[in-house]
Design a protein around this motif. Structure first.
Motif, PDB file in Angstrom:
ATOM      1  N   ALA A 293       0.756  -1.291  -0.009  1.00 39.96           N
ATOM      2  CA  ALA A 293      -0.034   0.053   0.049  1.00 39.96           C
ATOM      3  C   ALA A 293       0.840   1.301  -0.024  1.00 39.96           C
ATOM      4  CB  ALA A 293      -0.975   0.062   1.201  1.00 39.96           C
TER       5      ALA A 293
ATOM      6  N   VAL B 103     -16.393  -9.342  -0.345  1.00 35.55           N
ATOM      7  CA  VAL B 103     -16.711  -8.172   0.141  1.00 35.55           C
ATOM      8  C   VAL B 103     -15.863  -6.887   0.564  1.00 35.55           C
ATOM      9  CG1 VAL B 103     -18.433  -6.915   1.647  1.00 35.55           C
ATOM     10  CG2 VAL B 103     -19.236  -8.859   0.924  1.00 35.55           C
TER      11      VAL B 103
ATOM     12  N   ILE C 157     -14.811  -3.806  -1.899  1.00 34.96           N
ATOM     13  CA  ILE C 157     -14.857  -2.455  -1.298  1.00 34.96           C
ATOM     14  C   ILE C 157     -13.550  -1.635  -1.487  1.00 34.96           C
ATOM     15  CG2 ILE C 157     -15.433  -1.135   0.760  1.00 34.96           C
ATOM     16  CD1 ILE C 157     -17.524  -3.142   1.309  1.00 34.96           C
TER      17      ILE C 157
ATOM     18  N   GLN D 253     -11.849   1.819  -4.075  1.00 35.37           N
ATOM     19  CA  GLN D 253     -11.181   2.993  -3.846  1.00 35.37           C
ATOM     20  C   GLN D 253      -9.585   3.039  -3.804  1.00 35.37           C
ATOM     21  OE1 GLN D 253     -12.776   3.757   0.473  1.00 35.37           O
ATOM     22  NE2 GLN D 253     -13.840   1.841   0.203  1.00 35.37           N
TER      23      GLN D 253
ATOM     24  N   PHE E  84      -6.268   4.062  -4.838  1.00 39.26           N
ATOM     25  CA  PHE E  84      -5.685   5.533  -5.314  1.00 39.26           C
ATOM     26  C   PHE E  84      -4.207   5.453  -5.594  1.00 39.26           C
ATOM     27  CE2 PHE E  84      -4.302   9.720  -4.257  1.00 39.26           C
ATOM     28  CZ  PHE E  84      -4.997  10.507  -4.991  1.00 39.26           C
ATOM     29  N   THR E  85      -3.267   5.178  -4.488  1.00 37.69           N
ATOM     30  CA  THR E  85      -1.788   5.496  -4.574  1.00 37.69           C
ATOM     31  C   THR E  85      -1.105   4.673  -5.729  1.00 37.69           C
ATOM     32  OG1 THR E  85      -2.071   5.315  -1.982  1.00 37.69           O
ATOM     33  CG2 THR E  85       0.213   5.192  -2.789  1.00 37.69           C
TER      34      THR E  85
ATOM     35  N   PHE F  63      -2.160   6.860  -8.745  1.00 38.61           N
ATOM     36  CA  PHE F  63      -1.489   8.326  -8.765  1.00 38.61           C
ATOM     37  C   PHE F  63       0.211   8.047  -8.798  1.00 38.61           C
ATOM     38  CE2 PHE F  63       0.572  11.921  -7.038  1.00 38.61           C
ATOM     39  CZ  PHE F  63      -0.260  12.854  -6.724  1.00 38.61           C
TER      40      PHE F  63
ATOM     41  N   THR G 234     -11.368   7.442  -7.783  1.00 35.65           N
ATOM     42  CA  THR G 234     -10.998   8.231  -6.568  1.00 35.65           C
ATOM     43  C   THR G 234      -9.793   9.395  -7.398  1.00 35.65           C
ATOM     44  OG1 THR G 234      -9.325   6.602  -6.417  1.00 35.65           O
ATOM     45  CG2 THR G 234     -11.272   6.593  -4.959  1.00 35.65           C
TER      46      THR G 234
ATOM     47  N   LEU H 151     -12.144  11.895  -8.679  1.00 37.27           N
ATOM     48  CA  LEU H 151     -12.743  12.630  -7.626  1.00 37.27           C
ATOM     49  C   LEU H 151     -11.566  13.516  -7.161  1.00 37.27           C
ATOM     50  CD1 LEU H 151     -14.943  10.727  -5.209  1.00 37.27           C
ATOM     51  CD2 LEU H 151     -13.611  12.755  -4.468  1.00 37.27           C
ATOM     52  N   TYR H 152     -10.538  13.188  -6.853  1.00 35.80           N
ATOM     53  CA  TYR H 152      -9.352  14.001  -6.075  1.00 35.80           C
ATOM     54  C   TYR H 152      -8.950  15.314  -7.361  1.00 35.80           C
ATOM     55  CZ  TYR H 152      -4.589  15.518  -5.380  1.00 35.80           C
ATOM     56  OH  TYR H 152      -3.442  16.148  -5.206  1.00 35.80           O
TER      57      TYR H 152
ATOM     58  N   ALA I 139     -18.632  11.390  -5.083  1.00 36.12           N
ATOM     59  CA  ALA I 139     -18.573  10.832  -3.855  1.00 36.12           C
ATOM     60  C   ALA I 139     -19.799   9.917  -3.243  1.00 36.12           C
ATOM     61  CB  ALA I 139     -18.106  11.587  -2.715  1.00 36.12           C
TER      62      ALA I 139
ATOM     63  N   LEU J 138     -20.687   6.096  -3.035  1.00 38.06           N
ATOM     64  CA  LEU J 138     -21.191   5.571  -1.717  1.00 38.06           C
ATOM     65  C   LEU J 138     -22.392   4.556  -2.255  1.00 38.06           C
ATOM     66  CD1 LEU J 138     -21.653   5.501   1.369  1.00 38.06           C
ATOM     67  CD2 LEU J 138     -23.073   7.397   0.794  1.00 38.06           C
TER      68      LEU J 138
ATOM     69  N   ILE K  90     -21.332   1.357  -4.159  1.00 44.85           N
ATOM     70  CA  ILE K  90     -20.750   0.425  -3.173  1.00 44.85           C
ATOM     71  C   ILE K  90     -21.815  -0.290  -2.259  1.00 44.85           C
ATOM     72  CG2 ILE K  90     -19.127   0.447  -1.216  1.00 44.85           C
ATOM     73  CD1 ILE K  90     -17.145   1.823  -2.424  1.00 44.85           C
TER      74      ILE K  90
END
Lengths: 290, 313
Positions: B136, B232, B236, B240, B242-243, B246, B263, B266-267, B283, B287, B290
């Protein structure tokens, strides 16, 4: 180990073979999986001209100057400073999570109160809640409070048990403790607070250690929250400082960049080596009942 | 349960407070003291932000000027006028569909391999788990970018060129980083496998069931709650990511928006372009999405998740 029945050797031989094959397979898989880590270590000491276009993992000579450059830091901020910032945030998060999550977990696991069922269900549901659904208003709140570009937005939420995963983890653990403990404490005149601090909390130590270690590692690794809340280079964490390398990744900066990456991974590796039992078991017990 | 220890508790304070209600109220009060940080956090940092983010999703808001009500415009713009939005949806869905099943299949496979191992299981378990903690980090994301870049290891080995610079392949590189972190679900699988009673397998073996048959008829049903749990959780989480996106695309979602994860977009909308209203709408859709995916998983789980007859699950 000799057997008299004729059928057993026939069964046993393939099993021994299979065991060898199994270990060979696992080791091979492990080597592939460890390659990126070996690559990282090797590249962090490679001279600039060997980084790219060389399949050799081993560098022809060790270029320690990569680490010297890395220690100088990024944007005139030394690695020591970045490391301190990271430690401060992760340390604050650990204290906050252990305190607030164990308090909430005790109430959910051992005390009776109105709406306990619905509130517990809500707490579980927030585990699944995507961070982004609350991100922007949280940002606005911290902005209004003048806390953007400080460490408060990164630490304060941990003191309010916002990471429900850990509440759940501790609840699971506390439920396994025998009821008689508190009953005995109560007969001895302990109120809920005494029996929490003197009886339950010490027994919950394994779950608290798991919470502490996971909080440390996850906060250390966290990138997104730090990215949006911190913008002064002297407040950067190690993770955030690595971001500066994301945009400018000329080959000449490769060595120092990966030297710094190694430095940023070091605490996690050390934590893992020291506490792997708690980590692996904490993960194993996280969802299924123990 | 409470009634059983009333005599014991009442004994000490019998003189001072012979009646039960105040006593119980006091204990209830103690519970709320323990809960107070969580309640405060749930209200101020979860419920209130959710409501505010819903409100903001109907506004134009740049963080400096007061929010301006625009009704459904953010949503209609998102769904009908913003091809990059759909691109990010598609990218994320594609990634979830590739990464999650691969990761879980590998996790289950390795867990099965380690299950009956007598020596070395602890070692392998820890070693396979380690990438879940490291992966991560930004450090590993940068390693990934270099390995999958032009002239990187994958280019050298497969001669495919750098994946990172090729639309389609960049997504696969991110997915592989996720698969690489199969250790966490594997550890959970392994714990689940340990709880399956060995007699079931012995009985099946006596009946002459093949290994495959035993896997399908014993392991899968007995393990299904754990499979479901991992499915599950990982789904989920995958929504999400991201890193790595990016890092691999230098925060831009390239090449050709092929790593423009939801995401990341979104950022970009919220914190780079300062369209907080639009980002809030995104967002909320995330939500709901998900929530919907989780609900669908729960719904379908009725037909394949098998719970042993015990009640206290």
């Amino acid at each position: 180990m000799t057997t008299t029945t004729p059928s057993t050797p026939v069964v046993r031989k393939p099993v021994a073979w299979r065991r060898v094959a199994l270990h060979a397979g696992c080791l091979a898989a492990l080597l592939v999986m460890l390659y990126p880590l070996a690559w990282l270590l090797a590249t962090s000491v490679k001279p600039a001209d060997e980084v790219i276009a060389s399949l050799d993992l081993l560098p022809s000579r060790l270029e320690w100057s990569n680490y010297e450059t890395a220690l100088d830091g990024v944007n005139d901020v030394s690695v020591g400073r970045l490391l301190g910032n990271s430690l401060l945030i992760a340390g604050g998060a650990v204290v906050g999570n252990v305190l607030s999550c164990s308090l909430a977990a005790y109430a959910f696991a051992r005390l009776r109160f109105r709406f306990r069922g619905p509130l517990f269900a809500f707490m579980i549901a927030t585990i699944m809640l995507p961070h982004h659904a609350v991100l922007i208003p949280q940002y606005i709140i911290f902005n209004q409070l003048g806390m953007v570009n400080t460490y408060w937005p990164l630490i304060l939420p941990k003191f309010l048990a916002t990471e429900a995963f850990f509440v759940f983890l501790i609840v699971q653990f506390m439920r396994g403790l025998p009821r008689e403990l508190e009953e005995a404490a109560r007969i001895d005149g302990c109120g809920p607070f005494r029996s929490f601090f003197s009886v339950i909390l010490p027994l919950t130590r394994p779950a608290l250690i798991t919470t502490a270690i996971f909080t440390f590692i996850w906060t250390w690794n966290d990138f997104f929250t730090q990215l949006i809340y911190l913008f002064s280079p002297e407040k950067f964490t190690l993770t955030l400082a690595l971001r500066s390398f994301v945009d400018a990744s000329s080959t000449s900066a490769f060595g120092p960049m990966f030297a710094m990456s190694v430095i940023a991974l070091l605490p996690i590796v050390l934590f893992f080596l020291a506490f792997q039992r708690f980590l692996v078991e904490g993960m194993a017990n996280s969802g299924i009942k123990g | 349960m409470t009634t059983t220890h009333v005599p014991a508790t009442a004994r000490g304070k019998a003189v001072a407070r012979p009646d039960r209600p105040p006593r119980r109220r006091r204990r209830e009060g103690a519970a709320w003291v323990f809960l107070s940080p969580w309640v405060l956090g749930a209200c101020v940092l979860t419920l209130l932000p959710m409501a505010v983010s819903l409100y903001l999703s109907f506004t134009d808001y740049d963080l400096f000027n007061a929010p301006r009500w625009v009704g459904l415009r953010n949503y209609t713009q998102m769904f009908t006028e913003d091809p990059r939005y759909w691109r990010s949806v598609l990218t994320t869905l594609l990634y979830v569909v590739i990464a999650v099943p691969l990761q879980l299949a590998l996790a289950l496979l390795v867990a099965l391999a380690l299950k009956n191992m007598k020596r070395g299981r602890g070692f392998y378990r820890s070693a396979f788990y380690a990438p879940s903690l490291l992966g991560a980090s930004m450090s590993i994301a940068l390693v990934w970018r270099a390995i999958f870049n032009d002239g990187g290891t994958v280019d050298n080995l497969l001669g495919t060129g750098g994946w990172v610079n090729r639309p389609g392949w960049a997504l696969l590189a991110v997915a592989l980083l996720t698969v690489w972190q199969f250790g966490a679900p594997m550890v959970i699988f392994l714990a689940g496998l340990q709880q399956i009673p060995g007699e079931l397998y012995e009985a099946a073996e006596v009946d002459g069931a093949s290994a495959w048959r035993r896997f399908l008829s014993i392991t899968v049903p007995m393990l299904s709650p754990v499979i479901f749990f991992n499915l599950v959780l990982q789904t989920i989480q995958a929504f999400q990511v991201f890193t790595p996106a990016f890092a691999i695309s230098a925060g831009k979602g390239g090449p050709a928006d092929s790593t423009l994860f939801y995401t990341l977009y979104l950022y970009d909308r919220g914190f780079v372009a300062s369209h907080m209203g639009y980002a809030s709408a995104m967002a909320w859709v995330l939500l709901l999405a998900i929530g919907a995916v989780t609900a669908i998983l729960f719904r379908t789980s009725r037909s394949w998740v098998f719970y042993a007859s015990e009640e206290d699950r």
